[in-house]
Enzyme design. Structure first.
Site, PDB file in Angstrom:
ATOM      1  N   ASP A  63       0.829  -1.209   0.000  1.00 58.09           N
ATOM      2  CA  ASP A  63       0.000   0.000   0.000  1.00 58.09           C
ATOM      3  C   ASP A  63       0.867   1.265   0.000  1.00 58.09           C
ATOM      4  OD1 ASP A  63      -2.392   1.448   0.097  1.00 58.09           O
ATOM      5  OD2 ASP A  63      -3.268   0.167   1.628  1.00 58.09           O
ATOM      6  N   ASP A 123      -9.940   3.601  -3.535  1.00 55.97           N
ATOM      7  CA  ASP A 123     -10.639   2.415  -3.026  1.00 55.97           C
ATOM      8  C   ASP A 123     -12.058   2.308  -3.577  1.00 55.97           C
ATOM      9  OD1 ASP A 123      -8.387   2.128  -1.565  1.00 55.97           O
ATOM     10  OD2 ASP A 123      -9.357   2.153   0.394  1.00 55.97           O
TER      11      ASP A 123
HETATM   12  C1  GLA Z   1      -5.871   1.393   1.506  1.00 53.47           C
HETATM   13  C2  GLA Z   1      -5.999   0.406   0.357  1.00 53.47           C
HETATM   14  C3  GLA Z   1      -7.176  -0.522   0.625  1.00 53.47           C
HETATM   15  C4  GLA Z   1      -6.966  -1.258   1.966  1.00 53.47           C
HETATM   16  C5  GLA Z   1      -6.741  -0.254   3.091  1.00 53.47           C
HETATM   17  C6  GLA Z   1      -6.298  -0.917   4.376  1.00 53.47           C
HETATM   18  O1  GLA Z   1      -6.980   2.242   1.547  1.00 53.47           O
HETATM   19  O2  GLA Z   1      -6.172   1.093  -0.845  1.00 53.47           O
HETATM   20  O3  GLA Z   1      -7.335  -1.433  -0.427  1.00 53.47           O
HETATM   21  O4  GLA Z   1      -5.877  -2.114   1.854  1.00 53.47           O
HETATM   22  O5  GLA Z   1      -5.756   0.712   2.746  1.00 53.47           O
HETATM   23  O6  GLA Z   1      -6.100  -0.004   5.405  1.00 53.47           O
END
Ligand code: GLA
Length: 673
Positions: free
Chosen positions: A176, A231
């Protein structure tokens, strides 16, 4: 280390919350920790992710909640085997954020949270491996992960963390982007690639920097997949906006290097099954990773049927590895075609709009050679037909028709494809009669025989054919048009209902075939004579930037009923509509009304923020507009002449500067009829 970055949410599109980062400046980037004697990196871990990765990830269903634990992960692995999902191609069982303790141990090692993973990660990996599956894990290319609790990130610990993952038997890493301290993305992600290679274990490497640094341009050769978007969340607007960001990136995808528009939401409950089928179809036609994001232990039969559709999965997993390309998208009618290794084409007819639409292309337009006929396989109906070249269907609102078209010599074995359409107004008056016309067209090279069309409506409705609904035979390209009279009983509640035309016919050899297309119609009533508050009348549709449109309060952004008293320029109004740009609310006026009045403006609740513009439309003509209004302005009186209009629309745009804080009030909104 002090953590100077905090997680924020930023608004990017209708209903979408996207992860973002807000960092203070002035922090020295930590040194990236390749050990002094870095082991020589072995040759590129060839052969990884030659088709898009398939599996599961807990994040969309659990986030950081305690139910994300060893028993869940083992349960999913068991279900992969029991439900045949492993056989369908799902392989990776992936842990997302929150699996670790917030601090490293005295040796700088990551420690699995003993409450969630009492036996550690190696035990989970062994369990998963024993079932012929693979295990994935998560961390961030930053000092801490993304969850607000902030678990240790791998920035500065790449080699030691990668070693730990490999020792546990991890097969996949999602890496990430949070708390990245402003260190160059390419450097951060390449360092972890080298650290993974240095372990000697083949580990699929999933780059998750949300498309911020255009990874499609530099990440082939770094990771096997990269996120192209923020996301996903479990709603139609979010899925649609990610789809639109990912579609243009088709040239960058291929075996071992995939665009990743984020994990699946199928089965999480925020979309209809029609919308989930569109989500799954479009992810497959885009050769996106298929990572199940719902808790399979609670999955409905419909969810499993979608996730298990092997013909759709075969589109995603085709070894040629092409991402489908957009052929047209006019008016929200998307035609996307994907070249397959066997020379066939997968074709998605995706209807973004809120009503059923006819969508059409041809075999040559999707890239097939000229031929007298083709085989057309419907991948959701699991039926094959022949077509003389037209690929056409009436697609339900938010639906996708997904077909695979090929030039195979056996086309004549299949019945001709017969396209079914229904024309007529989607608004029907309660207690009145409405007219529709169905059209059944033979798209095949062979004739359709004993053709019989019917139309069914909800219980209690009368449906009558006003012209012939059967014909002995239809030749290539010819149609049977039938007029229908539909009567809606007096007592029917306003709202959405389904009318379903179907056609039954036979191929020249007598094989029976049929098709049906549900079409949504809305039952409406004209407003009563006199003056009514709009907030007391049923609307036909109400689209809104955040949360639902509210009656008699401002817009609270989330659930229904979370607004405040409507207040503009210090004046509070007991009645009105609380909207958020972009918003579009439609009412049926049935030709019976003359005037709309309101005091419009940005609600005081957003302080000095928010700029919007209000418009009123009568049957497709703009009859009033305000220009841009800001929060500093008092309410603007608005009057619109809507004489004779059948439908009116109340529209709010963002004033040209994005939709942040655009709480738009239609205060005291009244209709004279
Ligand atoms: C980010 C990523 C998500 C998830 C969250 C976890 O937002 O893009 O897909 O993994 O972190 O905290």
């Amino acid at each position: 280390m002090r953590n100077l970055c905090t997680r924020t949410t930023s608004r990017r599109a209708v209903g979408v919350l996207a992860a973002g980062l807000l960092c203070t400046t002035g922090l020295a980037a930590p040194a990236l920790a390749a050990p002094a004697t870095a082991p020589a990196a072995p040759a590129v871990a060839d052969g990884l992710a030659l088709t898009p990765p398939m599996g599961f990830n807990n994040w969309n269903s659990t986030h950081c909640r305690p139910e994300f634990n060893e028993s869940m992960v083992k349960g999913i692995a068991d279900l992969f085997v029991e439900k045949g999902l492993k056989d369908a191609g799902y392989q990776y069982v992936n842990l997302d954020d929150c699996w670790a303790l917030p601090t490293r141990d005295a040796d700088g090692k990551l420690v699995p949270d003993p409450a969630r993973f009492p036996d550690g990660i190696k035990a989970v990996a062994d369990y998963v491996h024993a079932r012929g599956l693979k295990l994935g894990i998560y961390t961030s290319a930053g000092t801490r992960t993304c969850d607000v609790a902030g678990f240790p990130g791998a920035l500065g610990h790449e080699y030691s963390d990668a070693r730990q993952f490999a020792d546990w038997g991890v097969d996949y890493l999602k890496y990430d982007n949070c708390n990245n301290q402003g260190v160059d993305a390419k450097l951060r992600y390449t360092t972890m690639r080298d650290a993974l290679r240095a372990t000697g274990r083949p580990i699929v490497y999933s780059i998750c920097e949300w498309g911020e640094n255009e990874p499609w341009k530099w990440a082939p050769g770094v990771g096997q997949l990269w996120r192209t978007t923020g996301d996903i969340s479990d709603n139609w607007g979010s899925m649609l906006s990610l789809l639109k960001k990912n579609l243009p990136l088709a040239p960058y995808a291929g075996p071992g290097h995939w665009n990743d528009p984020d994990m699946l939401e199928v089965g999480n409950g925020g979309m209809t099954d029609t919308e989930y089928r569109s989500h799954f179809s479009m992810w497959s036609v885009m050769a996106a990773p298929l990572l199940i994001g719902s808790d399979l232990r609670k999955a409905s039969a419909a969810t499993l049927e979608i996730l298990h559709n092997k013909e759709v999965i075969a589109v995603d997993q085709d070894p040629l590895g092409k991402q489908g390309t957009v052929l047209s998208s006019e008016g929200g009618r998307w035609v996307v075609a994907k070249e397959m290794r066997d020379g066939s084409r997968a074709v998605a007819l995706f209807n973004e709009t809120g009503s059923a639409r006819r969508m059409s292309t041809t075999a040559t337009a999707v890239g097939l050679p000229e031929a007298s006929a083709y085989t057309l396989r419907d991948l959701w109906q699991h039926q094959s037909y022949n077509t003389a070249g037209t690929i056409s269907a009436m697609v339900p609102a938010h639906g996708t028709v997904l077909v695979r078209v090929s030039t195979d010599q056996h086309w004549a074995q299949h019945p001709p494809a017969v396209e079914l359409g229904l024309d007529g107004s989607p608004l029907v008056a309660r207690g009145g009669a409405a007219s529709f016309t169905s059209t059944a067209t033979d798209l095949g090279r062979t004739p359709a025989r004993q053709v019989s069309v019917s139309l069914s409506g909800p219980a209690g409705w009368t449906v009558r054919a006003a012209s012939a609904s059967t014909v002995g035979a239809l030749g290539t390209g010819s149609s049977l048009n039938t007029s229908w009279k539909v009567t809606v009983p007096q007592g029917t509640a306003t709202g959405s209902y389904e009318l379903t035309p179907s056609v039954l016919y036979r191929s020249p050899t007598g094989t029976p075939a049929q098709s049906r297309v549900p079409v949504t119609v809305t039952v409406v009533v004209p407003p009563p004579a006199g003056v009514s508050y709009l907030s007391d009348l049923p609307w036909v549709s109400a689209a809104n930037g955040y949360g639902p449109v509210e009656r008699d309060t401002s817009n609270g952004e989330n659930g229904a009923g979370d607004g405040h008293p409507i207040t503009i320029g210090g004046v509070t109004y007991p009645k009105g509509l609380g909207a958020h740009a972009p918003s579009d609310i439609s009412y049926y006026t049935g030709g019976a009304c003359s005037k709309l009045t309101a005091d419009v403006g940005v609600d005081d609740e957003k302080g000095d923020k928010g700029t919007v513009a209000f418009e009123v439309w009568a049957d497709g003509t703009k009859v009033a507009s305000t220009g841009v209004l800001t929060n500093a302005m008092p309410a603007r009186p608005l009057t619109a002449d809507i004489t004779g209009a059948r439908v009116i629309r109340l529209v709010v745009t963002d004033g040209g500067d994005g939709i942040d804080s655009d709480h738009a009030d239609w205060a005291d909104a009244k209709l004279s009829c």
